[in-house]
Design an enzyme around this catalytic site. Structure first.
Site, mmCIF file in Angstrom:
data_model
loop_
_atom_site.group_PDB
_atom_site.id
_atom_site.type_symbol
_atom_site.label_atom_id
_atom_site.label_comp_id
_atom_site.label_asym_id
_atom_site.label_seq_id
_atom_site.Cartn_x
_atom_site.Cartn_y
_atom_site.Cartn_z
ATOM 1 N N ASP A 5 0.856 -1.175 0.000
ATOM 2 C CA ASP A 5 0.000 0.000 0.000
ATOM 3 C C ASP A 5 0.896 1.231 0.000
ATOM 4 O OD1 ASP A 5 0.691 0.683 2.757
ATOM 5 O OD2 ASP A 5 -0.628 -0.951 3.367
ATOM 6 N N TYR A 13 4.954 -10.386 6.006
ATOM 7 C CA TYR A 13 3.885 -10.681 6.954
ATOM 8 C C TYR A 13 4.324 -11.719 7.983
ATOM 9 C CZ TYR A 13 0.257 -8.023 4.500
ATOM 10 O OH TYR A 13 -0.515 -7.023 3.963
ATOM 11 N N LYS A 188 -12.365 -2.977 -2.275
ATOM 12 C CA LYS A 188 -11.562 -1.874 -1.746
ATOM 13 C C LYS A 188 -10.320 -1.671 -2.594
ATOM 14 C CE LYS A 188 -9.415 -1.963 2.360
ATOM 15 N NZ LYS A 188 -9.372 -2.051 3.829
ATOM 16 N N LYS A 190 -6.627 0.363 -2.933
ATOM 17 C CA LYS A 190 -5.553 1.099 -2.264
ATOM 18 C C LYS A 190 -5.211 2.348 -3.084
ATOM 19 C CE LYS A 190 -4.709 -1.791 1.161
ATOM 20 N NZ LYS A 190 -4.756 -1.418 2.582
ATOM 21 N N ASP A 218 -8.655 3.283 0.302
ATOM 22 C CA ASP A 218 -7.838 3.176 1.512
ATOM 23 C C ASP A 218 -6.479 3.812 1.266
ATOM 24 O OD1 ASP A 218 -6.439 2.453 3.768
ATOM 25 O OD2 ASP A 218 -6.660 0.295 3.507
ATOM 26 N N ASN A 220 -4.134 4.384 3.808
ATOM 27 C CA ASN A 220 -3.134 3.929 4.777
ATOM 28 C C ASN A 220 -2.326 5.066 5.387
ATOM 29 O OD1 ASN A 220 -3.354 1.358 2.742
ATOM 30 N ND2 ASN A 220 -3.003 0.714 4.863
ATOM 31 N N GLU A 244 -10.572 5.256 3.819
ATOM 32 C CA GLU A 244 -10.015 4.603 5.001
ATOM 33 C C GLU A 244 -8.652 5.181 5.339
ATOM 34 O OE1 GLU A 244 -8.663 0.025 6.117
ATOM 35 O OE2 GLU A 244 -10.383 0.370 4.805
ATOM 36 N N GLU A 273 -7.776 0.561 12.514
ATOM 37 C CA GLU A 273 -6.866 -0.586 12.557
ATOM 38 C C GLU A 273 -5.578 -0.268 13.293
ATOM 39 O OE1 GLU A 273 -4.324 -1.360 8.732
ATOM 40 O OE2 GLU A 273 -6.290 -0.690 8.039
ATOM 41 N N ASP A 296 -9.663 -4.015 15.232
ATOM 42 C CA ASP A 296 -8.609 -4.945 14.843
ATOM 43 C C ASP A 296 -8.396 -5.914 16.004
ATOM 44 O OD1 ASP A 296 -5.977 -5.192 12.840
ATOM 45 O OD2 ASP A 296 -5.544 -5.741 14.909
ATOM 46 N N HIS A 323 -11.144 -4.412 10.385
ATOM 47 C CA HIS A 323 -9.940 -4.606 9.579
ATOM 48 C C HIS A 323 -9.529 -6.068 9.682
ATOM 49 C CE1 HIS A 323 -5.377 -4.783 9.585
ATOM 50 N NE2 HIS A 323 -5.656 -4.392 8.357
ATOM 51 N N ALA A 324 -9.123 -6.646 8.562
ATOM 52 C CA ALA A 324 -8.652 -8.036 8.566
ATOM 53 C C ALA A 324 -7.570 -8.193 7.502
ATOM 54 C CB ALA A 324 -9.816 -9.002 8.334
ATOM 55 N N GLY A 325 -7.213 -9.438 7.199
ATOM 56 C CA GLY A 325 -6.107 -9.693 6.266
ATOM 57 C C GLY A 325 -4.902 -10.186 7.038
ATOM 58 N N GLU A 354 -13.715 -7.092 6.262
ATOM 59 C CA GLU A 354 -12.661 -7.225 5.256
ATOM 60 C C GLU A 354 -12.213 -8.670 5.118
ATOM 61 O OE1 GLU A 354 -8.564 -4.934 3.950
ATOM 62 O OE2 GLU A 354 -9.151 -4.898 6.062
#
Length: 411
Positions: A5, A13, A188, A190, A218, A220, A244, A273, A296, A323-325, A354
């Site tokens: 983003d 991650y 959504k 980015k 979004d 960020n 967002e 988030e 979150d 918020h998720a992912g 999400e």
């Protein structure tokens, strides 16, 4: 990861993973999500807090869960590096997520018991304990019907998987087309790196999904307040439901100014988030600074604090759209949003959760999406137990994945 983003351009991650072991052979699993470097700092914080957990019984903790939450979040020395924010709060979330997972495998919850888990310090000017209990008692009406509805249909989701920054037009077209074929209706995008590129991408996606589908954008935390208003106004023609994280997650009054400026365009503000705690959410709600609450599972103090936020959102009549992912966030947050609908808000109006389609294969009870809806999990617990093979393979620094990277670096 290939997902980027406007602020996180090279994510790796990761999670800080907590396993609680008991003498009865039951285990509780918890985690908090990170994007790579710094995870080891969260692990240090978890180890520091572990001295407050080891040796206690589950009954001791849940018998005074409010007190235990306060013990973790307000330790007389460690609160200095918080309080209730940053790394120490991420560590608190990981530990509490594991406790909730363990507790959920043992017993159910009644409204009074849930209220006893919430620390109402600093929020009673927005939500009292009695008001919270009244909300839960009122929502008892129709609860069984809503539960059956969720088991049958699931909770509405939206996808972020189609429109990360850096995707080519061909990728965007293919991913959106595939998502439409799978039944997705909410998308959504980015934004925030380049205005003209955002206009081009939003135009492409709006044409692909049509005028009847829902589009969100979004940033960020990319912009200053005035820049956010100017930028989003130029994207208003694509009719986004919300913008967002338009600015710093700490700038409550800035969000309020953006909300007021964008209201004539029918564009709401969504954030949360990276809100540190329930106190920040209280102020966002009191200032009418957001129109969508994005809880979150790992940023605030686990279920305990999210219960407070969900109940405050219900009092202020602001929809919760989590918020998720990340890693495990979808698995965790599905429980919270199902709870919100079944036991608190009793509404699906402007509500969605999400979903990002990656890394679910590492979990023992991965999320189940059917026709763009979260299908309630049937396994006991908080759904964050990872496969032992995945843990061993990816554990830093001794896991196979890291040994290979180290070996490649020496060549």
């Amino acid at each position: 990861m290939h997902v980027i983003d406007s602020q996180h351009t090279d994510p790796d991650y990761s999670v800080a993973y907590v396993v609680l072991e008991t003498e009865a052979a039951l285990k509780g699993y918890g985690l908090t999500f990170t994007v790579g470097r710094g995870t080891e700092i969260v692990v240090c914080a978890v180890k520091a807090l572990s001295t407050l957990v080891v040796g206690k019984t589950l009954e001791e903790i849940t018998g005074d869960f409010r007190g235990f939450y306060r013990l973790l979040s307000s330790d007389g020395q460690m609160r200095w590096i918080g309080p209730e924010k940053g790394v120490i709060q991420l560590a608190t979330a990981a530990i509490l997520n594991a406790i909730w997972d363990l507790w959920a495998r043992v017993e159910g919850k009644d409204p009074a018991k849930l209220i006893s888990c919430i620390d109402f310090r600093y929020i009673t000017d927005a939500l009292t304990e009695q008001e919270a209990l009244d909300i839960l008692v009122k929502a008892k009406t129709g609860q069984k019907t809503r539960e059956e509805q969720m088991l049958r249909e699931g909770y509405p989701a939206y996808t972020t998987s189609c429109a990360w920054l850096g995707y080519t037009d061909q990728q965007l077209t293919q991913l959106c087309s595939d998502a439409l074929a799978q039944g997705w209706t909410k998308f959504k995008v980015k934004v925030g790196a380049d205005l003209q590129d955002d206009i081009r991408r939003c135009s492409l996606i709006r044409k692909l999904i049509g005028p009847d589908k829902t589009l969100m954008i979004d940033a960020n935390q990319r912009w200053d307040v005035n820049e956010a208003v100017t930028w989003v106004t130029k994207l208003a023609e694509f009719h986004p439901l919300w913008i967002e994280e338009p600015t710093s997650p700490d700038d409550i009054l800035g969000h309020a100014s953006i909300s007021k400026a964008l209201a004539p365009f029918g564009i709401g503000v969504a954030t949360g988030e990276q809100c540190h705690n329930r106190v920040m959410f209280k102020q966002f709600l009191q200032a009418s600074a957001l129109q969508f609450v994005q809880i979150d599972s790992c940023r605030v103090g686990s279920v305990n604090e999210n219960l407070a936020i969900i109940l405050m959102a219900a009092k202020f009549n602001v929809p919760v759209c989590p918020h998720a992912g990340g890693v495990g966030l979808c698995e965790l947050v599905q429980h919270l949003i199902l709870f919100d609908y079944i036991s608190v808000s009793a509404s699906l109006s402007n509500r969605m959760c999400e979903y990002v389609d990656h890394l679910h294969e590492h979990f023992k009870s991965p999320t189940n999406i059917r026709n763009a809806h979260y299908i309630p999990p049937m396994d006991p617990g908080f759904s964050c137990e990872m496969l032992e093979e995945s843990v061993k393979k990816h554990q830093y620094p001794e896991g196979e994945v890291w040994r290979v990277i180290e070996k490649q670096g020496k060549q």
